[in-house]
Design a protein around this motif. Structure first.
Motif, PDB file in Angstrom:
ATOM      1  N   SER A   1      12.169 -36.136  67.452  1.00 55.45           N
ATOM      2  CA  SER A   1      12.678 -34.490  68.453  1.00 55.45           C
ATOM      3  C   SER A   1      12.395 -34.601  69.396  1.00 55.45           C
ATOM      4  O   SER A   1      13.678 -33.092  70.471  1.00 55.45           O
ATOM      5  CB  SER A   1      12.291 -33.442  66.773  1.00 55.45           C
ATOM      6  OG  SER A   1      10.397 -33.884  67.624  1.00 55.45           O
TER       7      SER A   1
ATOM      8  N   LEU B   1      11.650 -27.566  71.850  1.00 57.44           N
ATOM      9  CA  LEU B   1      13.034 -26.860  70.466  1.00 57.44           C
ATOM     10  C   LEU B   1      12.925 -25.643  70.416  1.00 57.44           C
ATOM     11  O   LEU B   1      13.900 -24.889  69.816  1.00 57.44           O
ATOM     12  CB  LEU B   1      12.558 -27.778  69.363  1.00 57.44           C
ATOM     13  CG  LEU B   1      12.866 -29.355  68.267  1.00 57.44           C
ATOM     14  CD1 LEU B   1      11.706 -29.694  67.288  1.00 57.44           C
ATOM     15  CD2 LEU B   1      13.892 -29.524  68.894  1.00 57.44           C
TER      16      LEU B   1
ATOM     17  N   LEU C   1      15.256 -30.895  63.442  1.00 56.80           N
ATOM     18  CA  LEU C   1      14.042 -30.833  62.717  1.00 56.80           C
ATOM     19  C   LEU C   1      14.026 -31.229  60.950  1.00 56.80           C
ATOM     20  O   LEU C   1      13.983 -32.618  60.371  1.00 56.80           O
ATOM     21  CB  LEU C   1      12.751 -30.492  63.274  1.00 56.80           C
ATOM     22  CG  LEU C   1      11.941 -30.102  64.445  1.00 56.80           C
ATOM     23  CD1 LEU C   1      10.812 -29.232  63.806  1.00 56.80           C
ATOM     24  CD2 LEU C   1      10.855 -31.328  63.897  1.00 56.80           C
TER      25      LEU C   1
END
Length: 81
Positions: free
Chosen positions: A15, A33, A45
């Motif tokens: 990620s 994120l 994700l």
């Protein structure tokens, strides 16, 4: 190699590459994120989890890590065994 105990670690490490696989490619704001627009971080994700837990490297219901072996110089140019 079975990585069921470490699969979420793999998701989290992948990620961090948001600049390559999200809108961060055009407007990079860092590896967080939460800085992505809308719910793009959550969707990213979810895609990663799906690829780890349901992808081609799943065997007998568990995620596995596969390795490639090359013959030749270290950058992978050569003949695959």
């Amino acid at each position: 190699m079975n990585i069921a105990d470490y699969a979420e670690n793999k998701v989290q490490s992948r990620s961090k590459y948001i600049s390559q696989f999200t809108s961060g490619w055009d407007d990079y704001k860092g590896p967080n994120l939460d800085d992505l627009p809308g719910n793009e971080g959550e969707e990213f994700l979810e895609r990663l989890r799906k690829s780890v837990y349901e992808g081609e490297d799943v065997k007998d219901g568990d995620p596995h890590e596969t390795f490639r072996y090359y013959k030749g110089i270290p950058d992978g140019i050569g003949v695959r065994r």
